[in-house]
Design an enzyme around this catalytic site. Sequence first.
Site, mmCIF file in Angstrom:
data_model
loop_
_atom_site.group_PDB
_atom_site.id
_atom_site.type_symbol
_atom_site.label_atom_id
_atom_site.label_comp_id
_atom_site.label_asym_id
_atom_site.label_seq_id
_atom_site.Cartn_x
_atom_site.Cartn_y
_atom_site.Cartn_z
ATOM 1 N N GLU A 107 0.795 -1.234 0.000
ATOM 2 C CA GLU A 107 0.000 0.000 0.000
ATOM 3 C C GLU A 107 0.831 1.290 0.000
ATOM 4 O OE1 GLU A 107 -2.893 -0.330 3.155
ATOM 5 O OE2 GLU A 107 -3.364 -2.388 2.607
ATOM 6 N N ASN B 186 1.757 -5.415 -2.910
ATOM 7 C CA ASN B 186 0.383 -5.777 -2.527
ATOM 8 C C ASN B 186 -0.473 -4.523 -2.315
ATOM 9 O OD1 ASN B 186 -1.427 -7.903 -1.600
ATOM 10 N ND2 ASN B 186 -1.147 -7.122 0.488
ATOM 11 N N HIS C 203 -10.573 -6.177 -1.448
ATOM 12 C CA HIS C 203 -11.545 -5.827 -0.396
ATOM 13 C C HIS C 203 -12.732 -5.157 -1.083
ATOM 14 C CE1 HIS C 203 -8.974 -7.081 2.829
ATOM 15 N NE2 HIS C 203 -7.992 -6.294 2.418
ATOM 16 N N GLU D 1 -6.273 -10.898 -0.256
ATOM 17 C CA GLU D 1 -7.046 -10.561 0.962
ATOM 18 C C GLU D 1 -8.534 -10.466 0.633
ATOM 19 O OE1 GLU D 1 -5.466 -7.050 2.883
ATOM 20 O OE2 GLU D 1 -3.397 -7.623 2.492
ATOM 21 N N ASP E 26 -12.308 -10.249 0.363
ATOM 22 C CA ASP E 26 -13.546 -10.299 1.161
ATOM 23 C C ASP E 26 -14.542 -9.349 0.504
ATOM 24 O OD1 ASP E 26 -12.617 -7.789 2.110
ATOM 25 O OD2 ASP E 26 -12.074 -8.574 4.085
HETATM 26 O O1 9MR Z 1 -6.949 -7.722 9.221
HETATM 27 C C1 9MR Z 1 -6.082 -6.753 9.741
HETATM 28 C C2 9MR Z 1 -6.695 -6.159 10.996
HETATM 29 O O2 9MR Z 1 -6.804 -7.125 12.010
HETATM 30 C C3 9MR Z 1 -5.867 -4.991 11.459
HETATM 31 O O3 9MR Z 1 -6.502 -4.353 12.549
HETATM 32 C C4 9MR Z 1 -5.715 -4.008 10.303
HETATM 33 C C5 9MR Z 1 -4.891 -2.785 10.664
HETATM 34 O O4 9MR Z 1 -4.749 -1.962 9.554
HETATM 35 O O5 9MR Z 1 -5.070 -4.672 9.218
HETATM 36 C C6 9MR Z 1 -5.860 -5.662 8.707
HETATM 37 O O6 9MR Z 1 -5.297 -6.203 7.546
HETATM 38 C C7 9MR Z 1 -5.014 -5.282 6.494
HETATM 39 C C8 9MR Z 1 -3.850 -5.854 5.721
HETATM 40 O O7 9MR Z 1 -2.764 -6.069 6.574
HETATM 41 C C9 9MR Z 1 -3.450 -4.947 4.579
HETATM 42 N N1 9MR Z 1 -4.569 -4.634 3.735
HETATM 43 C C10 9MR Z 1 -5.762 -4.150 4.399
HETATM 44 C C11 9MR Z 1 -6.178 -5.134 5.506
HETATM 45 C C12 9MR Z 1 -7.483 -4.681 6.149
HETATM 46 O O8 9MR Z 1 -7.298 -3.462 6.811
#
Ligand code: 9MR
Length: 369
Positions: free
Chosen positions: A157, A198, A234, A264, A266
């Site tokens: 990101e 990613n 997402h 990822e 969903d």
């Molecule tokens: O699923 C993750 C969540 O438990 C954390 O609180 C969050 C913090 O930003 O990150 C989530 O995972 C992220 C991933 O690492 C990168 N892409 C976005 C995901 C959803 O926020």
Amino acid sequence: MYGPLILLAALLPFTSAQLDAYAKKAGLKYFGAATDSPGQRERAGLEASYEQYDAILRDGNEFGSTTPTNGQKWLFTEPEQGVFNFTEGDIVTSIAQEQGLIQRCHALVWHSQLAPWVEAASADWTPETLSAVIVAHVTNVMEHYRGRCYAWDVVNEALDEDGGYCDSIFYRVLGADFIKLAFRTAAVVEPGVKLYYNYYNIEKPSPKSDGVLRIVRMLQEDGIKIDGVGFQGHFVASRPPTLDEQIAAIDAYGALGVEVAYTELDVRQTTPVNETSLEWQANAYADAVGACVQAKACIGVTIWDFYDPFSWVPYTFPGEDAALLWFEDFAKHPAYDAIIDALKNGTASPCKRKKRRRAQMAARRAKLQ
Ligand code: 9MR
């Protein structure tokens, strides 16, 4: 006389065949699910252990790959400069090893969930000192997990929606060179592992997706190894990218010689869910998985956990939820079968989908009465 028995025997392997089994038949490397360590779930106020959850996670036909949703991030792995802690990440890695799952490892350099010391105003980094920090972090974390990752999300990101670089301590001090440095370092530490960039909102052609193509070309022009682009995926049930848009986006990366994976996936919906939103969700999942099956460069799909109560969605988007494939009561979303169809056919057939959805909704209503 043995006819029916032979038929039954022939069908048996398929009755237990599930997401990963169908993904492999469709030519993908895996269908995976990310998971968190129980410690992370406890912190989120959730019960730490769910027998049914673990049984699904460890069902080799269901998932062939996993990713730790949090445990390998900088915040946990290097909470203080030079002090490394792999406890959280190792929990998921050991599940992957015990179950013989492919592991996607996540994420080495990201401005979010970063240890506070990296961003502290007092740190006052120069390009030289911050470069040394990145090299030490990437090297130590990758060395710890050496041989256990199929792929690493090396940089996560780094762009804004318009395709320009987003503000971060890394970009402010080093410009785009931080991306080059992270990938160059990763390639030296473990040459055999796949190195990924990613991101989300790059699953259809857009300025941001063009920005990622620019990053891939920038690395390639400098002779720096990049093997893949992660489509986080997402999505929102009411407005996902179409099948064709996703195929076009995957093909654009494929044309540069890198692989693509949904990393990822969903699909969130407004709560309470209803038949329409569940159908939108099923279609969105089917189109993402179908695009991965159809586009040559796509090698696998990971969903961002599989059980609704463990999803990140309601914490970030109040009023939205039910983004995964198993409801709280462990009933499957209609999207589950839509994905199986997509794995069989490259996309879900609309007629079959309607019939199946009606049957599932009726079963669910009966269960709730
Ligand atoms: O699923 C993750 C969540 O438990 C954390 O609180 C969050 C913090 O930003 O990150 C989530 O995972 C992220 C991933 O690492 C990168 N892409 C976005 C995901 C959803 O926020």
